[in-house]
Design an enzyme around this catalytic site. Structure first.
Site, PDB file in Angstrom:
ATOM      1  CB  SER A   1      -0.888  -0.008   1.243  1.00 30.08           C
ATOM      2  OG  SER A   1      -1.657   1.171   1.288  1.00 30.08           O
TER       3      SER A   1
ATOM      4  N   GLY B   1       0.879  11.593   4.420  1.00 25.00           N
ATOM      5  CA  GLY B   1      -0.351  12.024   5.091  1.00 25.00           C
ATOM      6  C   GLY B   1      -1.600  11.438   4.444  1.00 25.00           C
TER       7      GLY B   1
ATOM      8  CG  ASN C   1      -2.579   2.164   7.539  1.00 23.34           C
ATOM      9  OD1 ASN C   1      -1.969   1.952   8.581  1.00 23.34           O
ATOM     10  ND2 ASN C   1      -2.220   3.097   6.671  1.00 23.34           N
TER      11      ASN C   1
ATOM     12  CB  CYS D   1      -0.935   5.835   8.766  1.00 21.63           C
ATOM     13  SG  CYS D   1      -0.075   7.139   7.865  1.00 21.63           S
TER      14      CYS D   1
ATOM     15  CB  ILE E   1       6.541  -3.629  10.294  1.00 24.72           C
ATOM     16  CG1 ILE E   1       7.810  -3.364   9.489  1.00 24.72           C
ATOM     17  CG2 ILE E   1       6.756  -4.672  11.329  1.00 24.72           C
ATOM     18  CD1 ILE E   1       9.014  -2.897  10.312  1.00 24.72           C
ATOM     19  CG  ASN E   2       2.483   1.245   8.125  1.00 26.66           C
ATOM     20  OD1 ASN E   2       3.258   1.891   7.418  1.00 26.66           O
ATOM     21  ND2 ASN E   2       1.179   1.421   8.087  1.00 26.66           N
TER      22      ASN E   2
ATOM     23  N   GLY F   1       7.546  -2.689  -1.193  1.00 27.54           N
ATOM     24  CA  GLY F   1       7.178  -1.280  -1.063  1.00 27.54           C
ATOM     25  C   GLY F   1       8.136  -0.359  -1.780  1.00 27.54           C
TER      26      GLY F   1
HETATM   27  C1  LIG Z   1       5.734   6.731   0.234  1.00 26.83           C
HETATM   28  C2  LIG Z   1       5.077   5.663   1.044  1.00 26.83           C
HETATM   29  C3  LIG Z   1       3.693   5.702   1.235  1.00 26.83           C
HETATM   30  C4  LIG Z   1       3.063   4.728   2.003  1.00 26.83           C
HETATM   31  N1  LIG Z   1       1.709   4.781   2.155  1.00 26.83           N
HETATM   32  C5  LIG Z   1       1.073   3.813   2.872  1.00 26.83           C
HETATM   33  C6  LIG Z   1      -0.344   3.814   2.994  1.00 26.83           C
HETATM   34  O1  LIG Z   1      -1.048   4.659   2.447  1.00 26.83           O
HETATM   35  N2  LIG Z   1      -0.914   2.828   3.732  1.00 26.83           N
HETATM   36  C7  LIG Z   1      -0.195   1.841   4.330  1.00 26.83           C
HETATM   37  O2  LIG Z   1      -0.776   0.963   4.969  1.00 26.83           O
HETATM   38  N3  LIG Z   1       1.159   1.805   4.213  1.00 26.83           N
HETATM   39  C8  LIG Z   1       1.801   2.755   3.495  1.00 26.83           C
HETATM   40  N4  LIG Z   1       3.181   2.722   3.366  1.00 26.83           N
HETATM   41  C9  LIG Z   1       3.948   1.661   4.042  1.00 26.83           C
HETATM   42  C10 LIG Z   1       4.306   0.507   3.088  1.00 26.83           C
HETATM   43  O3  LIG Z   1       3.145  -0.145   2.611  1.00 26.83           O
HETATM   44  C11 LIG Z   1       5.230  -0.509   3.786  1.00 26.83           C
HETATM   45  O4  LIG Z   1       4.564  -1.032   4.908  1.00 26.83           O
HETATM   46  C12 LIG Z   1       6.541   0.112   4.243  1.00 26.83           C
HETATM   47  O5  LIG Z   1       7.000   1.048   3.308  1.00 26.83           O
HETATM   48  C13 LIG Z   1       7.622  -0.888   4.524  1.00 26.83           C
HETATM   49  O6  LIG Z   1       7.965  -1.627   3.358  1.00 26.83           O
HETATM   50  P1  LIG Z   1       9.222  -1.249   2.407  1.00 26.83           P
HETATM   51  O7  LIG Z   1      10.409  -1.098   3.294  1.00 26.83           O
HETATM   52  O8  LIG Z   1       9.314  -2.383   1.443  1.00 26.83           O
HETATM   53  O9  LIG Z   1       8.868   0.018   1.748  1.00 26.83           O
HETATM   54  C14 LIG Z   1       3.827   3.695   2.595  1.00 26.83           C
HETATM   55  C15 LIG Z   1       5.212   3.643   2.393  1.00 26.83           C
HETATM   56  C16 LIG Z   1       5.843   4.607   1.627  1.00 26.83           C
HETATM   57  C17 LIG Z   1       7.321   4.521   1.437  1.00 26.83           C
END
Ligand SMILES: Cc1cc2nc3c(=O)[nH]c(=O)nc-3n(C[C@H](O)[C@H](O)[C@H](O)COP(=O)(O)O)c2cc1C
Ligand SMILES: Cc1cc2nc3c(=O)[nH]c(=O)nc-3n(C[C@H](O)[C@H](O)[C@H](O)COP(=O)(O)OP(=O)(O)OC[C@H]3O[C@@H](n4cnc5c(N)ncnc54)[C@H](O)[C@@H]3O)c2cc1C
Ligand code: FES
Lengths: 305, 253
Positions: free
Chosen positions: A23, A74, A129, A132, A193-194, A267
């Site tokens: 996401s 945000g 979620n 956040c 994780i988030n 992500g």
């Molecule tokens: C720019 C950005 C926007 C994100 N927006 C959301 C979001 O809207 N909802 C959510 O559940 N996680 C969001 N995430 C978290 C990612 O889904 C993920 O959990 C997190 O980035 C860790 O994985 P990664 O290290 O592979 O990026 C966001 C991450 C990034 C970098």
């Protein structure tokens, strides 16, 4: 055809392979589809949706950090109505399970979003979620309270027959307690994780680089933390886990599966290499062939301590 | 906007610690427009992690150029690329300048490295059209006039050209500007773009500006690069996808 079975099932959600797009890192699929063949990916998770459109935070929203990045978007999103009208038709062209991620400021809003979205057949599951770090109300305020997470899980489950995945925050002292709360209320899986809360300052102006001051840390820098959280959940709670955090290649995927993940999400890597998810699926298959693994789900939780 | 494999031809240091990277990529040069950018993965490792955006500075046959100074780690690595090295680029990205409008004089207003997109711009603009280039900088060291035509320079410290900022210089030439059918094209620091916006609106000049913002993806999936819209205050535009070039009236700078 290699004969390797990459498929898996989480509740009634069937995936052809364990690679999902996380996401907030693929919008609503339009742009990433120009690179990766969505018909080959396990599932796509939408940007967090809220009941009404959200404008998101003022810039600066992102800053790079060593082996990672901080974001404070945000939860900018089009809202559920516009999502159904304008974004779903595109995704329907593809044979890829669609998981809707919902972020809300109140429990009622989670419920309301689920009620509206669950009528759409193309949506195969929900990811909630509760974690956040970048909005004032909602988000972490929920993710930090086991009782809130229980309540949200129960109420969202009551609203839909589709699988409900709760996306957990790493910014808590015992993530397994939260996973247990999800399981007790009938949640189908957790994703972990988030992002981790972080910040960055300019040493000359003494100002924070992000307008929101703090942001969520993602990317390879967080992988060891994410692996430890997945392992902690796996050891204490019997619930499917979707591993997320810093995946850069197929080896990272295998590592997440060994410590307990049934599936994973990619992500930050999508920003850097938008072809990566498709390539990782192929590489995983090759790894399985070379290592005599017939069913990839056998890897899940196969750690030796 | 495919991911392209490009090959470095050479890295050249022109004056004032400004680098030009000459790169072979027929796939890019066949499609790119002035004002568009590419997102470069400067290293295969995770440091730096994200791609770095750069305007396409110029195009010559199958080769394109990037222009940059050494700002941090990414540009340092880029400056050291050697002939034959592969360069992982994504592009062309964003919308370029609309150079085919109903005007007979293109007025370029550039500050510092904001000069980067204009060599290509100058090359591509209709031969019937006149180009006037106004280049600003704090001092003569910041003034980049590489491959630009009909250059007028303004420096804050007076070390080269007009003593004052580039907008004051434009104001000085207002009669000449008003006597022609002009359209302005600009790229540079936000303070300059802000002043230019006021100037262009006051004088009813058409004006396009190329904006900048920190970016994670460069193609619309991260929502990392918002810019305030004047027409829809309830939602942001994205610099990478809706821009980086905007009609100056459409954005809050
Ligand atoms: C720019 C950005 C926007 C994100 N927006 C959301 C979001 O809207 N909802 C959510 O559940 N996680 C969001 N995430 C978290 C990612 O889904 C993920 O959990 C997190 O980035 C860790 O994985 P990664 O290290 O592979 O990026 C966001 C991450 C990034 C970098
Ligand atoms: C559309 C566009 C076109 C550009 N064209 C050129 C060009 O032609 N020549 C040139 O020299 N520079 C250009 N830049 C700026 C260039 O991208 C930065 O100079 C470069 O990222 C510096 O990288 P670094 O690793 O050397 O610096 P570092 O400071 O180590 O890293 C830069 C980091 O800062 C972030 N960042 C924060 N604010 C900004 C901002 N306002 N703009 C860009 N990045 C920011 C980036 O996301 C990146 O992660 C352009 C930027 C954009 C958005
Ligand atoms: S840089 Fe990712 S959306 Fe613009």
């Amino acid at each position: 055809m290699s004969g390797v079975d990459l498929s898996l099932q989480i509740g009634s959600l069937k995936l052809r392979n364990p690679i999902m797009l996380a996401s907030g890192t693929v919008g609503y699929g339009n742009e990433i589809a120009e690179f990766a063949d969505l018909n080959k990916i396990g599932a796509i998770v939408t940007k967090s949706l809220s009941l009404n459109p959200r404008k998101g935070n003022a810039p600066q929203r992102i800053i790079e950090t060593p082996a990672g990045m901080l974001n404070a978007i945000g939860l900018a999103n089009v809202g559920v109505e516009q999502f159904l009208k304008e974004k779903i038709p595109f995704l329907k062209q593809y044979d890829i399970p669609l998981i809707c991620n919902i972020a809300a400021s109140t429990i009622e809003e989670y419920v309301e979003c689920t009620r509206i979205l669950t009528t759409e057949d193309a949506i195969k599951a929900f990811e909630i979620n509760v974690s956040c770090p970048n909005v004032k109300e909602g988000g972490l305020q929920f993710g930090n309270s086991c009782q809130m997470v229980s309540e949200i899980t129960a109420k969202v489950k009551a609203e839909t027959d589709k699988p409900v995945i709760i996306k957990l925050s790493p910014n808590v002292s015992s993530i397994a307690d939260f996973a247990k709360a999800v399981k007790d209320e009938g949640g189908d899986a957790v994703s972990a994780i988030n992002t981790l809360v972080g910040t960055s300052f300019n040493i000359f102006t003494k100002r924070s680089k992000l307008k929101n001051v703090t942001g969520g840390l993602s990317g390879p820098a967080i992988k060891p933390v994410a692996l430890a959280k997945v392992l902690e959940i796996k050891q204490k709670v019997d619930i499917p886990i979707i591993g997320i955090g810093g995946i850069m290649n197929w080896k990272d995927v295998v590592e997440f599966m060994i410590v307990g993940a049934s599936a994973v999400q990619i992500g930050t890597l999508n920003f850097i290499d938008p072809y990566a998810s498709e390539r990782i699926v192929a590489e995983l298959e090759k790894y399985c062939v070379e290592n005599g693994i017939n069913k990839i789900s056998d890897l899940t939780g196969s750690y030796i301590l | 906007m495919p991911l392209l494999n490009a090959i470095v031809e050479k890295s050249i240091e022109i004056d004032n610690k400004i680098f030009l990277l000459k790169v072979y990529s027929p796939a890019l040069t066949a499609n790119v427009k002035p004002g568009q950018f590419i997102n470069v993965r400067v290293s295969e490792t995770i440091y730096p992690l994200l791609r770095r955006p750069f305007s396409v500075c110029d195009v010559e046959g199958d080769y394109f150029y990037l222009m940059f100074n050494i700002y941090g780690e990414g540009t340092k690595i880029l400056s050291r690329k050697e002939k034959g090295e592969q360069l992982d680029i994504l592009g062309p990205l964003g919308n370029g300048f609309n150079i085919d409008g109903d005007f007979d004089t293109a007025v370029i207003v550039a500050g510092g490295l904001g000069a980067a997109p204009f060599p290509f711009f100058t090359r591509m603009i209709d031969k019937e059209k006149e180009v006037l280039s106004f280049i600003g900088g704090r001092s003569s060291h910041d003034v980049i006039t590489y491959e630009m035509k009909n250059v007028s320079v303004a420096t804050d410290d007076g070390s080269r050209g007009y003593h004052g900022n580039v907008i004051a210089l434009l104001q000085n030439k207002i009669d000449e500007l008003k006597s022609k059918k002009i359209k302005m094209f600009s790229c540079g620091p936000s303070a300059m773009l802000r002043a230019l916006k006021t100037f262009a609106i006051e004088n009813n000049f058409e004006c396009e500006v190329s904006t900048e913002c920190a970016m994670a993806c460069g193609f619309g999936i991260c929502q990392g690069c918002p810019i305030e819209s004047t027409q829809h205050p309830d939602k942001y535009l994205l610099v990478c996808k809706d821009g980086p070039v905007f009609n100056v009236k459409d954005v809050v700078i």
